[in-house]
Design an enzyme around this catalytic site. Structure first.
Site, mmCIF file in Angstrom:
data_model
loop_
_atom_site.group_PDB
_atom_site.id
_atom_site.type_symbol
_atom_site.label_atom_id
_atom_site.label_comp_id
_atom_site.label_asym_id
_atom_site.label_seq_id
_atom_site.Cartn_x
_atom_site.Cartn_y
_atom_site.Cartn_z
ATOM 1 N N GLU A 11 35.245 -56.226 58.655
ATOM 2 C CA GLU A 11 36.601 -56.678 58.345
ATOM 3 C C GLU A 11 36.599 -57.596 57.132
ATOM 4 O O GLU A 11 37.181 -58.686 57.133
ATOM 5 C CB GLU A 11 37.229 -57.346 59.568
ATOM 6 C CG GLU A 11 37.370 -56.387 60.742
ATOM 7 C CD GLU A 11 38.046 -56.993 61.956
ATOM 8 O OE1 GLU A 11 38.314 -58.208 61.944
ATOM 9 O OE2 GLU A 11 38.313 -56.243 62.909
ATOM 10 N N GLU A 50 34.737 -50.404 65.358
ATOM 11 C CA GLU A 50 35.239 -51.355 66.347
ATOM 12 C C GLU A 50 36.596 -50.879 66.851
ATOM 13 O O GLU A 50 37.477 -50.563 66.052
ATOM 14 C CB GLU A 50 35.360 -52.753 65.729
ATOM 15 C CG GLU A 50 35.776 -53.836 66.699
ATOM 16 C CD GLU A 50 35.746 -55.224 66.041
ATOM 17 O OE1 GLU A 50 34.772 -55.491 65.295
ATOM 18 O OE2 GLU A 50 36.689 -55.998 66.250
#
Length: 814
Positions: free
Chosen positions: A420, A508
């Protein structure tokens, strides 16, 4: 046939507990008898500093887990309100038979964070990143007696992490002694070049250093492959000339007949012994555990292991392990991985940092695929004092350290360079991605590279086309691929239609975690499945995504968030996040059974409901069943609530119209769970399922009051080693031996002959010390972790006011 039992017994032990001795290389564990103080001392780096009042302890050590959770802690909820600060470690040691022609280095597997090292008062260096393995050359500064190594650890600048980091020298330390002609640290790289019908070819690259002031001619490099039992199966050798003070890389190949391949079901391992000889004398010997296997990520077929398609059924894991914090004995990780694998998990993403080396050793041994991840951030940070402050100066060294250290592990099948990363939306981000991907391929041409990208379809700070293009010859990783707009249903198919050669993996995704005591679908006033709830919506989202994942071969796999609860990333008064389908004791939540039902063919029949619902008599409540049985009938107090049927994937015609093989199940739902709305009444709820012609039963009863304690251990014989522990499960039962789901009794522990290194219950809002000798049960359960310091039989007793106590015997051996 040659055998090397002496050396191999050291390689296949879980932890180095005695020095590895060879003719040329000595590896000595350096964990014992350190001095520690949790404070900052300006002169503690001096060899003559007085540390007599300091605490004596063994490594690995995490000082944060020993402290109190306070709302005022600077790290806040990021680190679970645990203390951080500055600590010092010192160790005094002798070097017998100190030889000026030998090289001695000290190796640290991980220190969190900002470690600074001195030897005999001389400064060796600093390492900011808390997850990197590193070493220093001690040779010029050593003396025969009274050497002092000093380590300052600074984790005071907060917040610097989004999750519990721990503090201190929380991984192993060792001394390595070699001759002046030796293999470079992490200088051996072996991989499977090809596998035929009855033959495999291994490629071996070895970096050899000559630290002598004279050139050496005809230096022989020999590689020998041994089975786990010590039988030699193949070898190769070649000679090189080495100039003074230079390093040279040597490439060899080994042909292995009838190799035993490394796979998930049969994780066969070999030992590669690499030797350096000069004039017939052994100058160095390094041992590496390897596996023979091939990996491929095909744009259409997904991930292939030894040519066979394998869907990665993965979980994300942080590096803490409940009551032991980040200083994790190997048996704790082994048990956790075993439980994960028993539920069908076959892959782990090391979110969001390189793991301890022994964690990867266990994945090698147990047959688990690993996505090895380097960073949580690059130049654009997520916390005030995080890795962004050091990235520009350190990322190349830290990335290379992970690659070089971990590339021989057969379990590691993919590299991840970030999670991220806010830089995914910047021009600098694409350039950094290209540079790091190039570094990965330069040091390891066998594995592809990815990153966990959460903004591929975001409305803000969307990942740039240039950034994603950096991964087009590798793997585009998607964090929460169903988060935005029409992707809730279409997921990767939008991008796959546009980029036909894109490889995709879900790095994820949302899982089914939550509070262990509450069910996966909690009871709500007036609740009815037809009205829906956030819990039901999340369950449906997970089911739909996994249908897509399992049915589309090009999707490499999916890594859910998370496999196990972890400390940190929370709000007061909680200590951690309950996103795992195991709690931080390793106790199973409802979500475990959901994933096992879709990840395995083993019969699963699990009712999620808690049938102690005092005050809800006569109300309509949901009953959810996670199962892979084709049909399930539900009974309440022997009254049937009907049969529900289930099939995924659904069977189509076979041969002729309306002909099915296997027999078609006429399903009552397209979901991956079964559900009933029932009127609650105390007693017994029972599910009777059928699968492949066999019948299975699952029951839940309304329990009575807590009456007694029951104890059980994962193993009743352990080794008297720092690496080994016994996990004691404490259950609070009623008079009929049923677990009481609301029991929260305070249980006190007595131990004779061993030590308690941690206690937990899975209740992240319980702020009492995990180092105490007592714990309140949570959902009728709690846990104590025991470690033996010496051989013998010891007794563990659990006592609680008003309950029958229980005692357990554990034996410790060498």
């Amino acid at each position: 046939m040659k055998q090397i039992f002496g050396l191999l017994c050291l390689i296949f032990c879980t932890i180095p507990v005695c020095a590895q001795q060879s003719n040329s290389r000595v590896i000595t564990p350096f964990d014992a008898n350190w001095k520690f103080a949790l404070s900052d001392y300006k002169k503690a780096s001096n060899a003559g500093f007085n540390d007599k009042s300091w605490r004596v302890l063994d490594l690995p050590h995490d000082w944060s887990i020993e402290g109190k959770n306070l709302q005022t802690e600077q790290g806040g909820g990021n680190v679970g309100y645990f203390p951080t600060g500055i600590g010092w470690y010192r160790k005094t040691f002798d070097i017998s038979n100190l030889n000026k022609d030998k090289k001695i280095r000290i190796e640290f597997d991980g220190v969190y964070e900002n470690s600074e090292i001195w030897i005999n008062g001389t400064y060796l260096g600093k390492r900011p990143y808390g997850y990197t393995s590193f070493s220093y050359d001690l040779t010029p500064y050593l003396k025969p007696k009274g050497n002092v190594v000093s380590v300052r650890v600074d984790n005071s600048h907060q917040p610097n992490s989004r999750w519990y980091s721990g503090s201190g020298i929380y991984r192993h330390v060792r001394l390595v002694e070699t001759n002046q002609i030796h293999f470079e640290k992490w200088g051996i790289f072996s991989y499977t070049k090809e596998i035929g019908d009855d033959r495999a070819t291994l490629s071996i690259k070895a970096s050899v250093a000559n630290e002598k002031t004279i050139a050496m001619d005809k230096v022989m490099i020999k590689n020998v492959l041994y089975t786990k039992s010590g039988v030699e199966v193949a070898s190769s050798q070649s000679s090189i000339d080495l100039k003074a003070n230079t390093t040279k890389e040597v490439e060899q190949e080994i042909a292995v007949s009838n190799p035993a391949l490394w796979s998930l079901d049969n994780p066969n391992l070999y030992t590669l012994a690499s030797y350096v000889y000069v004039n017939g004398n052994e100058e160095d010997c390094e041992l590496n555990t390897i596996g023979i296997r091939t990996i491929q990520c095909d744009v259409n077929k997904g991930f292939l292991l030894n040519g066979e398609r394998v869907k990665m059924k993965g979980v994300n894991l942080h590096h803490d392990a409940g009551a032991v914090g980040t200083a994790v004995p190997e048996r704790v990780w082994e048990r956790r991985i075993e439980i994960l694998k028993s539920g069908g998990c076959n892959a782990i993403r090391t979110s969001h940092n390189p793991p301890a080396p022994e964690f990867l050793d266990l994945c090698d041994q147990l047959g688990i695929l690993v996505m090895d991840e380097a960073f949580d951030e690059w130049l654009v940070g997520k916390r005030d004092y995080s890795y962004k402050l050091y990235f520009a100066n350190w990322y190349e060294q830290d990335l290379k350290a992970m690659l070089l250290r971990d590339r021989n592990h057969p379990s590691v099948v993919m590299w991840s360079i970030g999670n991220e990363i806010p830089d995914q939306g910047t021009a600098e981000g694409s350039e950094l991605a290209k540079k790091m991907i190039a570094i990965c391929h330069s040091l390891d041409p066998t594995r592809l590279v990815t990153a966990g990208n959460d903004n591929i379809a975001a409305d803000k700070n969307r990942a740039t086309e240039e950034y994603l293009a950096a991964y087009e010859n590798d793997i585009v990783g998607y964090n929460y691929p169903d988060r935005y707009h029409e992707r809730r249903e279409l997921l990767y198919s939008i991008d796959k239609a546009k980029y036909l050669n894109r490889r995709v993996v879900a790095t994820e995704t949302s899982g089914i975690g939550g509070n262990r005591v509450r069910t996966a679908i909690p009871s709500m006033s007036g609740f009815n499945l037809r009205r829906g709830s956030s819990a039901v919506t999340q369950l449906i989202d997970v089911e739909q995504r996994w249908k897509f994942t399992l049915l589309n071969d090009y999707v490499i796999g999916d890594f859910i968030w998370t496999g196990i609860d972890y400390y940190g990333e929370t709000f007061w008064p909680s200590r951690g996040a309950s996103s795992g389908y195991l709690d931080n004791c390793g106790f199973k939540k409802d979500g475990y059974y959901f994933f096992k039902s879709i990840w395995t063919n083993e019969p699963v029949l699990h009712l999620t409901s808690n049938w102690n619902r005092e005050g809800e008599e006569g109300k309509v409540v949901p009953v959810i069943c996670f199962t892979n049985c084709s049909e399930v009938e539900l009974f309440i107090n022997n009254n049937s609530y009907g049969v529900k049927t289930f099939e995924f994937p659904r069977t189509g015609n076979s041969g002729n119209w309306n002909s099915y093989e296997p027999e078609k199940v006429f399903t009552s739902t397209a979901d991956l769970h079964l559900a009933w709305d029932v009127v609650y009444q105390p007693g017994e709820i029972k599910a009777v399922g059928k699968k492949d012609g066999k019948e299975y039963v699952s029951r839940i009863v309304t329990t009575g009051a807590p009456i007694k304690i029951r104890l059980s251990a994962d193993r009743d014989v352990i080794k008297a080693l720092p690496s080994d522990v016994a996990h004691i499960t404490v259950e609070i039962l009623d008079k009929n031996d049923n677990l009481v789901p609301y029991a929260d009794n305070l249980v006190k522990f007595e131990i004779d002959g061993a030590v308690i290194i941690g206690v937990e219950s899975g209740n992240l809002s319980n702020l009492s010390s995990v180092k105490a000798h007592e714990r309140k049960a949570y959902g009728g359960l709690c846990q104590a972790i025991l470690q033996a310091k010496k051989e013998g039989v010891f007794y563990f007793k659990a006592i609680s006011e008003g309950l029958q106590s229980a005692e357990l015997e554990i034996t410790a051996i060498k």
